[in-house]
Design an enzyme around this catalytic site. Sequence first.
Site, mmCIF file in Angstrom:
data_model
loop_
_atom_site.group_PDB
_atom_site.id
_atom_site.type_symbol
_atom_site.label_atom_id
_atom_site.label_comp_id
_atom_site.label_asym_id
_atom_site.label_seq_id
_atom_site.Cartn_x
_atom_site.Cartn_y
_atom_site.Cartn_z
ATOM 1 N N HIS A 56 101.519 15.432 -15.422
ATOM 2 C CA HIS A 56 102.265 16.130 -14.284
ATOM 3 C C HIS A 56 101.718 17.384 -13.784
ATOM 4 C CE1 HIS A 56 106.240 13.756 -14.986
ATOM 5 N NE2 HIS A 56 105.332 12.906 -14.927
ATOM 6 N N GLU A 58 103.054 20.128 -13.800
ATOM 7 C CA GLU A 58 103.512 21.338 -14.809
ATOM 8 C C GLU A 58 102.615 21.363 -15.941
ATOM 9 O OE1 GLU A 58 105.300 19.068 -12.990
ATOM 10 O OE2 GLU A 58 107.311 19.790 -13.136
ATOM 11 N N CYS A 86 111.121 17.785 -14.574
ATOM 12 C CA CYS A 86 111.842 16.874 -15.269
ATOM 13 C C CYS A 86 111.903 17.186 -16.751
ATOM 14 C CB CYS A 86 110.744 15.510 -15.238
ATOM 15 S SG CYS A 86 109.196 15.620 -16.317
ATOM 16 N N CYS A 89 108.543 18.187 -18.620
ATOM 17 C CA CYS A 89 108.093 19.211 -18.528
ATOM 18 C C CYS A 89 108.862 20.614 -18.930
ATOM 19 C CB CYS A 89 107.801 19.335 -17.012
ATOM 20 S SG CYS A 89 106.432 18.020 -16.405
#
Length: 149
Positions: A56, A58, A86, A89
Amino acid sequence: MEIILDDAYFMKKALDEAERAYERGEVPIGAVVVVKDRIIARAHNLTEQLNDVTAHAEMQAITSAANFLGGKYLYDCTLYVTLEPCQMCAGALYWSQLPKIVFAAYDHQRGYKNMGTKLHPKTKVVGGVLEKEAEALLKRFFIQKRNLN
């Protein structure tokens, strides 16, 4: 013309990263990490390219910023990300001890708040910065994805 280095300015930079993800067929989420008004990390989703569910924006930004700083804690940093993190993260952000997170669009289904995930107690969160722009990009992506399938 004076450039104002505020949350909107840095969120625009995160949106630039989201556009890069979009162009590569990735879910268009982008992130930047800032320390003392300086961008030290730029990232976007790479889950398709790397075939890695943990890639992701992040996570990529945390790793890049930690490498830049030479340590695992992101003290004095702010993460700007185009979608509410999410729970995965958020967990990584907790451990990085990041003091501030700014996100654009809310994720009412998979966002860390809805999932009940906690951030570090000292982390300040600001949501909704350039929310409409981030939502529009996400909608455009998923409409295109549905039309191709």
